[in-house]
Scaffold this motif. Structure first.
Motif, PDB file in Angstrom:
ATOM      1  N   ASN A 601       5.993   7.382  -2.901  1.00 21.16           N
ATOM      2  CA  ASN A 601       5.862   8.599  -3.691  1.00 21.16           C
ATOM      3  C   ASN A 601       7.181   9.321  -3.572  1.00 21.16           C
ATOM      4  O   ASN A 601       7.583   9.678  -2.462  1.00 21.16           O
ATOM      5  N   GLN A 621       7.512   9.684   0.429  1.00 24.48           N
ATOM      6  CA  GLN A 621       6.567   9.120   1.386  1.00 24.48           C
ATOM      7  C   GLN A 621       6.548   7.638   1.090  1.00 24.48           C
ATOM      8  O   GLN A 621       6.623   7.236  -0.061  1.00 24.48           O
ATOM      9  N   PHE A 623       4.697   3.822   2.395  1.00 18.73           N
ATOM     10  CA  PHE A 623       3.822   3.066   3.297  1.00 18.73           C
ATOM     11  C   PHE A 623       3.988   1.598   2.982  1.00 18.73           C
ATOM     12  O   PHE A 623       3.961   1.194   1.822  1.00 18.73           O
ATOM     13  N   SER A 664       2.299  -2.473   9.958  1.00 17.80           N
ATOM     14  CA  SER A 664       2.399  -1.377   9.002  1.00 17.80           C
ATOM     15  C   SER A 664       3.538  -0.443   9.376  1.00 17.80           C
ATOM     16  O   SER A 664       3.899  -0.329  10.542  1.00 17.80           O
ATOM     17  N   LEU A 666       4.814   3.523   8.251  1.00 14.14           N
ATOM     18  CA  LEU A 666       4.590   4.757   7.495  1.00 14.14           C
ATOM     19  C   LEU A 666       5.852   5.598   7.622  1.00 14.14           C
ATOM     20  O   LEU A 666       6.359   5.775   8.729  1.00 14.14           O
ATOM     21  N   SER A 692       3.579   0.163  13.415  1.00 12.19           N
ATOM     22  CA  SER A 692       2.540  -0.430  14.259  1.00 12.19           C
ATOM     23  C   SER A 692       3.150  -1.361  15.304  1.00 12.19           C
ATOM     24  O   SER A 692       2.479  -1.789  16.216  1.00 12.19           O
ATOM     25  N   LYS A 699       5.632   6.046  18.819  1.00 11.86           N
ATOM     26  CA  LYS A 699       5.360   5.528  17.472  1.00 11.86           C
ATOM     27  C   LYS A 699       6.430   5.931  16.463  1.00 11.86           C
ATOM     28  O   LYS A 699       6.751   5.188  15.554  1.00 11.86           O
ATOM     29  N   TYR A 744       3.041  -7.738  17.021  1.00 13.01           N
ATOM     30  CA  TYR A 744       2.218  -7.142  18.077  1.00 13.01           C
ATOM     31  C   TYR A 744       3.010  -6.982  19.369  1.00 13.01           C
ATOM     32  O   TYR A 744       2.483  -7.150  20.461  1.00 13.01           O
ATOM     33  N   TYR A 747       1.536  -5.144  22.411  1.00 20.58           N
ATOM     34  CA  TYR A 747       0.242  -5.547  22.957  1.00 20.58           C
ATOM     35  C   TYR A 747       0.370  -6.764  23.854  1.00 20.58           C
ATOM     36  O   TYR A 747       1.158  -7.659  23.585  1.00 20.58           O
TER      37      TYR A 747
ATOM     38  N   SER B  20      -2.511   9.246  -3.559  1.00 20.34           N
ATOM     39  CA  SER B  20      -1.518   8.576  -2.719  1.00 20.34           C
ATOM     40  C   SER B  20      -1.283   9.357  -1.435  1.00 20.34           C
ATOM     41  O   SER B  20      -1.062   8.769  -0.380  1.00 20.34           O
ATOM     42  N   VAL B  21      -1.398  10.685  -1.514  1.00 21.50           N
ATOM     43  CA  VAL B  21      -1.268  11.469  -0.286  1.00 21.50           C
ATOM     44  C   VAL B  21      -2.433  11.127   0.645  1.00 21.50           C
ATOM     45  O   VAL B  21      -2.257  10.880   1.833  1.00 21.50           O
ATOM     46  N   LEU B  23      -4.141   8.414   0.648  1.00 18.60           N
ATOM     47  CA  LEU B  23      -3.937   7.048   1.124  1.00 18.60           C
ATOM     48  C   LEU B  23      -2.999   7.044   2.326  1.00 18.60           C
ATOM     49  O   LEU B  23      -3.236   6.370   3.318  1.00 18.60           O
ATOM     50  N   LEU B  24      -1.939   7.839   2.192  1.00 17.27           N
ATOM     51  CA  LEU B  24      -0.960   7.846   3.259  1.00 17.27           C
ATOM     52  C   LEU B  24      -1.552   8.396   4.555  1.00 17.27           C
ATOM     53  O   LEU B  24      -1.228   7.921   5.628  1.00 17.27           O
ATOM     54  N   CYS B  27      -3.422   5.880   6.082  1.00 20.07           N
ATOM     55  CA  CYS B  27      -2.534   4.825   6.572  1.00 20.07           C
ATOM     56  C   CYS B  27      -2.270   4.951   8.062  1.00 20.07           C
ATOM     57  O   CYS B  27      -1.885   3.997   8.710  1.00 20.07           O
ATOM     58  N   LYS B  28      -2.434   6.161   8.552  1.00 18.13           N
ATOM     59  CA  LYS B  28      -2.077   6.377   9.956  1.00 18.13           C
ATOM     60  C   LYS B  28      -2.871   5.478  10.886  1.00 18.13           C
ATOM     61  O   LYS B  28      -2.391   5.112  11.943  1.00 18.13           O
ATOM     62  N   TYR B  30      -3.568   2.478  10.371  1.00 19.96           N
ATOM     63  CA  TYR B  30      -2.926   1.160  10.415  1.00 19.96           C
ATOM     64  C   TYR B  30      -1.760   1.128  11.398  1.00 19.96           C
ATOM     65  O   TYR B  30      -1.378   0.087  11.885  1.00 19.96           O
ATOM     66  N   ILE B  31      -1.185   2.304  11.620  1.00 23.38           N
ATOM     67  CA  ILE B  31      -0.041   2.379  12.518  1.00 23.38           C
ATOM     68  C   ILE B  31      -0.459   2.050  13.954  1.00 23.38           C
ATOM     69  O   ILE B  31       0.352   1.638  14.774  1.00 23.38           O
ATOM     70  N   ASN B  32      -1.737   2.246  14.241  1.00 32.17           N
ATOM     71  CA  ASN B  32      -2.212   1.936  15.594  1.00 32.17           C
ATOM     72  C   ASN B  32      -3.029   0.650  15.639  1.00 32.17           C
ATOM     73  O   ASN B  32      -3.785   0.417  16.569  1.00 32.17           O
ATOM     74  N   GLU B  33      -2.844  -0.160  14.617  1.00 30.05           N
ATOM     75  CA  GLU B  33      -3.652  -1.367  14.508  1.00 30.05           C
ATOM     76  C   GLU B  33      -3.195  -2.436  15.506  1.00 30.05           C
ATOM     77  O   GLU B  33      -2.024  -2.726  15.609  1.00 30.05           O
ATOM     78  N   GLY B  34      -4.162  -2.980  16.216  1.00 27.20           N
ATOM     79  CA  GLY B  34      -3.844  -4.030  17.182  1.00 27.20           C
ATOM     80  C   GLY B  34      -4.184  -5.403  16.636  1.00 27.20           C
ATOM     81  O   GLY B  34      -4.705  -5.536  15.532  1.00 27.20           O
TER      82      GLY B  34
END
Lengths: 1155, 504
Positions: A601, A621, A623, A664, A666, A692, A699, A744, A747, B20-21, B23-24, B27-28, B30-34
């Motif tokens: 965006n 922004q 992603f 991911s 962001l 991620s 982070k 990963y 992890y 989209s905002v 969505l973003l 999205c957070k 996903y940033i901590n996705e293991g």
């Protein structure tokens, strides 16, 4: 805009009327200047008596008294000048004359008097001019501006590039200009064909800085722009190969000539350091942005099964331009991914005009490469016998192998140069078809491509089928959309395997002797591997991009972009039972699908405050999510050799696994540009990334950059210096980063795939890998970069010069630490005290050597970069790190040392200083009386032994690693990092002919001829090893010869020590000494291309728009010092092992037709 | 109309923008996705199944440690000169054949001077011991208390075995009994004494014996997983190192009387090594199974070093049985009664005698005899061993009669006549010779000679050349540590005295 003595605006409030008036005036101006319009029609008189009155007051009076408006251009005439008005019923004509100085004249149209500068030329016969403006390929240029010099007479060329001007003075000079082309001044004639030459100075090009499009003149960043034209039709699968020698600061070394294989591409030096050395992790690669879609080659490579260069999925001839962003000003906006440079690829869009269909076809062949020099037949026999008897003494003579003595034995009576059997002359072809057209609302371009190159080694080759569609559509004045789709399939035949070193079963040091009788079995044994293996590497690449652009308010734009980028890679392999030592057939299929989705965006605002302040603000922004799915299936004991897939395999011989991994990113970012008068430039960038791939505690990463620019040439005192066209100073400083390639990384995965115990799957932490431990603190590798640059163009842009100095420091780098053994974990990859600096200078010079109007055109590009690579700090208090790299071909290892202050990957070697000719030259330990020894005291040094420097002075020379001594007699010696790389490119055109010569060079690089080390080592393993091996002409090598040494002990300088196949072997020919170091400098003429475009009369007859024939010679000649066949065919560690794919010569012929 | 359309476009954009905002922000997460392709520390230790898998991991790692680079046989057998070098670089560079006498360590068999792999087993056991008690009872499919005790007891046993082995081989272990959650910041730890090492073993084995039971719940687990008998068996051996002969004797009694083990018949000695044999007390499972193959490769695995054609088709010889020693130990004459001579060796009359205890070869392609695997288990503790321990302990305690009873039990099974002692020392020598005969090629005899001090006993016929009293006095019987690799990891680490002095 013309100033008017009256208030134009209030009278004609309607905009349209205003425009009409302007148009009318323009026309008037044209006519006035062309016809020297007489002013005799002014019949009215003026009365005015005022001292020291401003001109505009006079003009106002004229209007009041006569109704005539007086118009003038304020930059021509200063109306605030004061005169003494003393008119008494004076005719208007005289009043005007009195007001104006000699250099002015005027014209009258109805009730308007227009003041212009007087043209000095005499009134001459007027002619009508007709002509056409053509680009460098002979195509008409629509929209070129044609102006009669010194007048306001202007026209533009039509869609076919044609134009007409009526009643032009015979002596007039026509000024022809078009964006991106050098402005030309030509004396008019009635029929004109104008060939425009692309502009040397790219300063008017638009470059992409992050998410901004900026005029290159106004950017403060170090960006090199390469036009697609510079690389089009070069016979290479990937543009990366074709860029070699064209971009300063970018080091491209094609260490393998295998079609479709990735080579090195580093921007501003290497920073990758690893103790687990492999060619794949040796060099840092930039981020690629392909039509707005970020593509990480490193990520793709990690989850790829084919090892095909995914960049080869892009048809070179679809590329409009390639921009290489190098400094922080340009790359900080890419935050955590920009540390190693950013390469932006923009594909072609249609130009306005009627639809164009282009067909481009070329084809040719790669010549069989030069073989390693090999002695065969009786010559080989004679050489070997001589060698054994002179070097080996009595023992050798008494026990010569039958293979040498029995020349009549049909089994040993041949003369085969085995290498030749596997090479071939290979054909390649390329077909492009594109359709493009544009209107005000719609712009489209579709292209189809097929590239098919066979490799010079059997069963290798590369095929690409690609389709690309770029569509832009203006939905409404405020709303537009852009849809780009690209599909490509790459089928690569990798031959024997994906390992670049196992490509040739007979390459390198282990050539069989030529004596063996070559029967069908031998041939099928060697060739069979190629013919019977099925080994397919397939990549299907798909990119979809959709963008919507909306203008919220004038200057305020909103853009939403989404893209999906997928790479499906599949390696299918099958090997029949007769090729396996165990007699079993094997098949496997490894496939993976990498999908990267990206949403942006972007809100941007452009505003001019006052007349001089330009501001541009952008916030965004972003992603991105990367997902990899993979499937691996492996089967042994395939029941029948005609089954080339995994079918019918017994359960016990079947293995399968699937995987899913996701990462991911962001981001939020802003870019601010401000300039004053387009002269003082100022940019600020800030990006925040959360990934991620980072630990919970770290982070987010923040990446700021500031940069300034100063266009010196806009200053008055430089404007008068005519030879300076543009002069700009730039400086930038900023931070960006690098993230780990492991999705990963923070992890601690548990490993359940290591096997079973009593039928139960073993489950343990990953004790032995780099991410066995949860690392909550894992974070970015920050890179700080300073850049000071200078752009200048001189002599009407005929010389364009760019200089950059940079200093780039990458710190907190990932490094694999050993962990304490008692924790169970052996290593962890994490941020460390490791930092690497790269600093250097980059110079690029483009010159237009002949006048733009000359029939013969000659342009030159010379560029070079000097880079100094240095380790600034190391983990554990700067403790020196040792690593070794095993030659893939022979297993011989080479030692590297990482030491503060030294470059990366410097070799740790014993110093070879020649050969001992006599015992008296050998030093003796004064304390013990013992003669100098090699190999831990086992070999007292004798004549014929190498002179190895006793660096630690202990009277024994050895690496000593098994004594727990890391350094032994090793010293940091060879540096495989090229210090200077560059290119020298020349283009000539004359009438319809064009000629381009491209060259590239690398200077100050050390390389190791490990092929020779391997050969010699092999021969020292006894006389049978020696006899069975293929040899070059031994007499040329320069082995130490006792006879010569005896004759001239003082002056004899043998190149290599004595080699006696039956003698003592203390690994004297291992590359752990500097014996095989060579100068890796080279200068390569990479390509010569010759073009001819069909002239107009044939085109008209054939009813086509243009037609061009061309021929390209690729890899023409290499000048080098090194004895290896090709000084470029050297891996990133500086090793030439003779096993990689030779870089072949290619010859192609082609034609490009436009309808 | 036009205005309306413009408004709708504006609205449309507002929607897209808000979406989209939205969505973003989503999205957070996903940033901590293991990872989903692997368990992590956070979610692994939650079920009985995982605990069993972790336990299999501990056994498997122990198997890897003992088999890699043929470590078990180099440490326990090659050093005792049971084998002569034929075509094996490792043995060639180590052995007396080339006069190295084990005083030089080849640099590419890293396990010989790097104990890290054993610490991985210990680390795994520590993880089991700390994590399994926390697994909720509801997540057990079997009885939670019994199963938990069983798993913990086995983990204590495996940890004990590792410390036992480390102390035997290198001495002075670094003792770690807690799992590491932050190994990056692990503090340096100094080595403990040999005595502390053995004390740790005793302490773990007592806990293990307390948690485990005699016998096996499942025939497939016989000997390949530890039970109470295994714990007492190992305990008896540690007590021998500690010279606690009465404790050793008592522990051996527990095994002999309660362990439910029986000696294999003399006619089928080969069965001992084929797995799950009633004589076996603890062994590493290495049998061939087509799907979860745990067997050693017939060409390159740990057992392969003993084998050659025809035992493995097309393979050339690696280690040959040392004929001199074999002739000293056994009666190899044609009238020999010792049935072990035939069952242990192949081709003893030829120049290339092989040790054939592990020769149960299975070809994956039986027709072509290709892809061979050795389907044998590596027996670490067995009844005959413990019987001889009992005899040795009794002899040391002066209980000659008891000693003879147990010694002769082993001799009798081997077809030999009962031994009649000439003197007390002769009895001990004979017990040690008997161990040599019985446990040839089972990774034991070198340690027996060290433990008993016979390694440099001038009166003992089979003492090992190269191990002079000065070397033994400075613990030169222990292996060195690769300080170049290990010291950077632990600054408190020291080299073993004899090697430090020899300069390695």
């Amino acid at each position: 805009m013309y100033k008017n003595s009256t208030n134009f605006m209030s009278r004609h409030s309607s905009c349209i009327k205003k425009i009409l008036n302007v148009m009318k005036l323009t026309i008037l101006l044209l006519i006035a200047s062309m016809l020297q319009l007489s002013a005799a029609t002014l019949a009215q008189n003026i009365t005015m008596n005022k001292k020291n009155v401003q001109l505009n007051v006079v003009f106002k009076t004229i209007r009041k008294q006569t109704g005539y408006n007086v118009l003038w251009k304020p930059d021509i005439l200063d109306a605030s000048v004061r005169i003494d008005a003393n008119f008494n019923n004076t005719p208007l004509e005289e009043v005007i004359k009195a007001c104006l100085e000699e250099k002015f004249t005027y014209a009258v149209d109805e009730k308007t008097i227009l003041i212009t500068r007087k043209t000095t030329q005499d009134i001459l016969a007027a002619i009508d001019v007709q002509g056409v403006v053509l680009d460098e390929s002979g195509k008409g240029i629509p929209g070129a501006t044609l102006k009669i010099k010194g007048t306001a007479s202007v026209t533009t060329s039509d869609v076919n590039g044609r134009f007409a001007l009526k009643g032009v003075s015979e002596n007039a000079i026509l000024v022809i200009s078009f964006i991106g082309y050098t402005t030309q001044e030509i004396k008019v004639s009635s029929k004109m064909t104008i060939n425009l030459v692309p502009k040397l100075s790219g300063l008017n090009d638009v470059v992409v800085v992050g998410y901004h499009d900026v005029k290159q003149r106004l950017t403060t960043a170090a960006i090199t722009v390469i036009s697609g034209k510079d690389i089009e039709n070069l016979p290479a699968p990937s543009f990366a190969t074709a860029l070699q020698g064209k971009v300063t600061g970018v080091n491209i070394q094609n260490f393998s000539g295998q079609p479709g294989v990735r080579n090195t591409f580093t921007v501003r030096g290497n920073s990758a350091l690893s103790t687990n050395l492999s060619e794949a992790n040796a060099l840092s690669t930039p981020l690629f942005i392909i039509d707005g879609v970020p593509t990480s080659i490193t990520d793709l490579g990690n989850y790829d099964n084919t090892q095909t260069d995914v960049l080869a999925g892009i048809n070179i001839n679809d590329i409009e331009s390639i921009q290489i962003a190098k400094d922080a000003a340009a790359t900080a906006i890419w935050g955590s991914r920009g540390a190693n440079g950013v390469v932006t690829i923009i594909t072609k869009k249609a130009k306005k005009g009627k639809p164009q269909v282009t067909l481009n076809v070329y084809g040719g062949f790669s010549a069989q490469p030069k073989l390693q020099e090999t002695a065969t037949g009786s010559f080989e026999r004679e050489q070997k016998l001589n060698f054994l008897t002179t070097q080996g003494g009595v023992h050798a003579i008494s026990s010569l192998p039958q293979m040498l003595t029995d020349s009549l034995n049909p089994a040993f009576n041949n003369a085969t140069n085995w290498q030749g059997m596997l090479y071939r002359k290979a054909y390649l072809r390329n077909v492009d078809l594109s359709v493009a057209g544009a209107t005000d609302a719609l712009n489209y371009r579709f292209s189809l491509n097929n590239y098919d190159e066979n490799g010079v080694l059997q069963a290798t080759g590369f095929k690409r089928y690609s389709f690309r569609s770029n569509i832009q559509y203006q939905i409404s004045p405020k709303l537009s959309t852009e849809v780009n789709i690209s599909l490509s399939r790459i089928d690569r035949q990798p031959g024997l395997g994906n390992d670049p070193h196992s490509i040739n079963p007979l390459s390198g040091f282990n050539q069989p002797s030529s004596f063996y009788y070559v029967n069908d079995n031998d041939i099928s044994r060697y060739k069979g591997e190629y013919n019977q293996l099925r080994n397919l590497d397939r990549n299907d690449l798909l990119t979809g991009f959709i963008g919507l652009h909306y203008q919220i308010l004038p200057g305020l734009n909103y853009k939403v972009e989404g893209s999906v980028n997928t790479n499906s890679s599949d390696n299918q392999f099958s090997s029949p039972s007769n090729l396996s030592a165990q007699g079993i057939a094997t098949s496997y299929d490894n496939s993976s699908n990498f999908v990267s989705a990206n949403i942006n965006n972007v809100l941007s605002y452009t505003k001019k405050i006052g007349t001089n302040n330009n501001i541009n603000v952008l916030i965004l922004q972003n992603f991105q999510r990367d997902v990899v799915n993979s499937t691996n299936i492996y089967g042994d004991n395939v029941p029948n050799d005609n089954i080339k897939v995994v079918q019918g395999v017994p359960q016990s011989s079947l293995r399968a696994s699937t995987d899913y991994q996701a990462a991911s990113l962001l981001s939020y970012a802003t870019q601010v540009h401000y300039d004053y008068k387009e002269k003082y430039l100022f940019d600020v960038t800030m990006r925040a990334d959360a990934s991620s791939r980072f630990g919970a505690n770290h982070k987010w990463g923040y990446f700021p950059a500031v940069s300034v620019g100063y266009i010196l040439s806009d200053e008055e005192y430089l404007k008068s210096i005519s030879w300076i066209s543009t002069l700009k100073l730039r400086a930038s400083y900023g931070v960006n980063g690098d993230q780990p390639s492991d999705f990963y990384a923070p992890y601690n995965g548990y490993n359940l795939t290591q096997g079973y115990y009593n039928g139960v799957a073993m489950g343990t932490p990953n004790f032995n890998t780099g991410n066995g431990v949860t690392d909550k603190n894992l974070t970015w590798e920050p890179t700080k970069q300073l850049d000071i640059g200078f752009d200048g163009s001189f002599l009407n842009n005929r010389i364009y010069f760019t200089f950059d100095y940079y200093n780039k420091i990458q710190s907190n780098k990932y490094y694999t630490f050993p962990l304490a053994f008692y924790t169970g974990y052996t290593q962890q990859t994490s941020n460390s005290g490791l930092s690497v600096g790269n600093s250097g200078i980059e110079v690029n010079i483009d010159t237009h050597n002949l006048s733009p109007t000359s029939k013969l055109q000659w342009t030159t590009n010379f560029n070079f970069s000097y880079n100094r690579n240095k380790i600034l700090s190391l983990p554990n208090g700067n403790r020196t790190i040792y690593a070794s790299y095993n030659d893939n071909n022979s297993g011989l290892s080479v030692n590297y040392i990482f030491q503060v202050g030294k470059p990366l990957y410097i070799l740790n070697q014993m110093v070879y200083q020649g050969v001992y000719n006599s015992q008296s030259q050998v030093s003796v330990n004064p304390y013990t009386g013992q003669v100098l020894t090699y190999f831990k005291g086992y070999y007292p040094v004798k004549p014929g032994y190498p002179i190895w420097k006793d660096a630690n002075g202990d009277y024994d020379v050895w690496t000593d690693e098994d004594k727990g001594n890391a350094q032994g007699d090793l010293l940091p010696m060879a540096n495989p990092n090229p210090a200077i790389t560059g290119g020298f490119n020349n283009n000539f055109s004359y009438k319809n002919f064009s000629l381009g010569i491209g060259a590239t060079f690398t200077l100050k690089r050390d390389i190791i001829n490990s092929l020779q080390a391997n050969q010699f080592t092999n021969w020292t393993n006894g006389q049978y090893s020696f006899t069975n091996s293929g040899i070059p002409d031994l007499s040329k090598i320069g082995f130490w010869n006792p006879t010569q040494a005896g004759q001239n002990p003082g002056g004899y300088n043998a190149k290599f020590p004595a080699l006696n196949p039956n003698g003592s072997n203390f690994y004297q020919f291992f590359p752990f000494s500097t014996m095989f170091n060579e100068n890796g400098a080279y200068f390569r003429i990479t390509n010569i291309s010759l073009g001819y475009k069909l002239s107009k009369k044939y085109l008209d007859a054939l009813k086509i728009t243009s037609c061009r024939f061309y021929a390209v010679l690729e890899n023409v000649y290499i000048f080098q010092k090194a004895s290896v066949p090709d000084a470029e065919q050297v891996n990133p560690f500086g090793i030439y092992d003779g096993a990689t794919y030779p870089i072949p010569k290619k010859f192609t012929l082609g034609v490009n037709v436009q309808f | 109309m036009k205005l309306q359309m413009k408004n709708s476009i504006n609205n449309y954009f507002l929607i897209i923008f808000l979406c989209s905002v939205g969505l973003l922000t989503s999205c957070k997460k996903y940033i901590n996705e293991g990872p989903i392709d692997t368990p992590t520390d956070g979610n692994f230790w939650t079920t009985e199944r995982a605990a069993q898998s972790g336990l299999a991991g501990a056994y498997g790692l122990l198997r890897t440690s003992l088999t890699s680079d043929k470590a078990y046989f180099i440490f326990g057998d090659a050093t005792a000169n049971e084998f002569s070098n034929y075509n094996d670089w490792t043995l060639g560079t180590l052995s007396p054949t080339n006069l190295w006498n084990f005083n030089y360590v080849p640099y590419n068999e890293s396990v010989l001077h790097n104990w890290t792999s054993f610490y991985q087993v210990i680390s795994q056991c520590n993880l089991i011991l700390s994590k399994v008690p926390a697994i909720p009872a509801a997540n057990f499919t079997d009885d939670p208390v019994t199963t938990r005790n069983q798993i913990l007891g086995e983990a204590y046993f495996i940890r004990a075995y590792c410390y036992y082995y480390i102390t035997q081989v290198w001495g002075q272990p670094v003792i770690v009994t807690q799992g590491y959650t932050d190994p990056i910041n692990a503090k340096p730890i100094a080595r403990s004494s040999d005595a502390d090492g053995f004390n740790q073993v005793v302490s773990d084995l007592k806990k293990s014996a307390g948690l485990l039971k005699y016998g096996y719940s499942d025939a497939s687990k016989v000997a390949v997983q530890a039970n109470k008998g295994s714990a007492f068996a190992l305990l008896s051996k540690v007590y021998m190192w500690q010279k606690q002969y009465s404790l050793a004797s008592a522990a051996a009694d527990s095994v002999i009387q309660n362990g439910q083990y029986t000696l294999e018949a003399g006619s089928s000695l080969g069965n001992i090594y084929k797995g799950n044999d009633p004589e076996s007390i603890f062994e590493m499972n290495m049998r061939y199974s087509p799907n979860q193959n745990e067997a050693q490769d017939g060409f390159g695995g740990a057992f392969a070093v003993f084998l050659a054609d025809p035992l493995v088709a097309g393979k050339s010889a690696g280690w040959l049985a040392n004929k001199d020693l074999v002739n000293n130990l056994y009666d190899t004459t044609s009238t020999s009664k010792d049935i072990r001579v035939k069952s242990t060796f192949y081709g003893l009359q030829t120049t290339s005698p092989l040790m054939a205890k592990y020769a149960n070869v299975i070809y994956q392609n039986p027709a072509q005899k290709t892809l061979p695997f050795v389907s044998n288990n590596m027996v670490l503790l067995r009844l005959a061993d413990i019987l001889l321990i009992k005899a040795e302990a009794a002899a040391n305690l002066g209980e000659q009669g008891t000693a003879l009873t147990y010694l002769n039990q082993v001799r009798q099974r081997a077809g030999l006549d009962p031994y009649v002692p000439e003197s007390a020392s002769d009895l001990l020598y004979t017990i040690m010779d008997e161990r040599g005969r019985e446990l040839f090629g089972e990774g034991q005899w070198y340690f027996d000679l060290v433990r008993s001090g016979l390694i440099d006993d001038p009166n003992y016929y089979n003492s090992i050349e190269g191990y002079l009293p000065t070397r033994i006095d400075h613990k030169g019987y222990q292996w060195p540590l690769d300080l170049r690799a290990l010291l950077p990891q632990d600054p408190l680490l020291t080299q073993n005295p004899w090697w430090a002095q020899a300069g390695q």
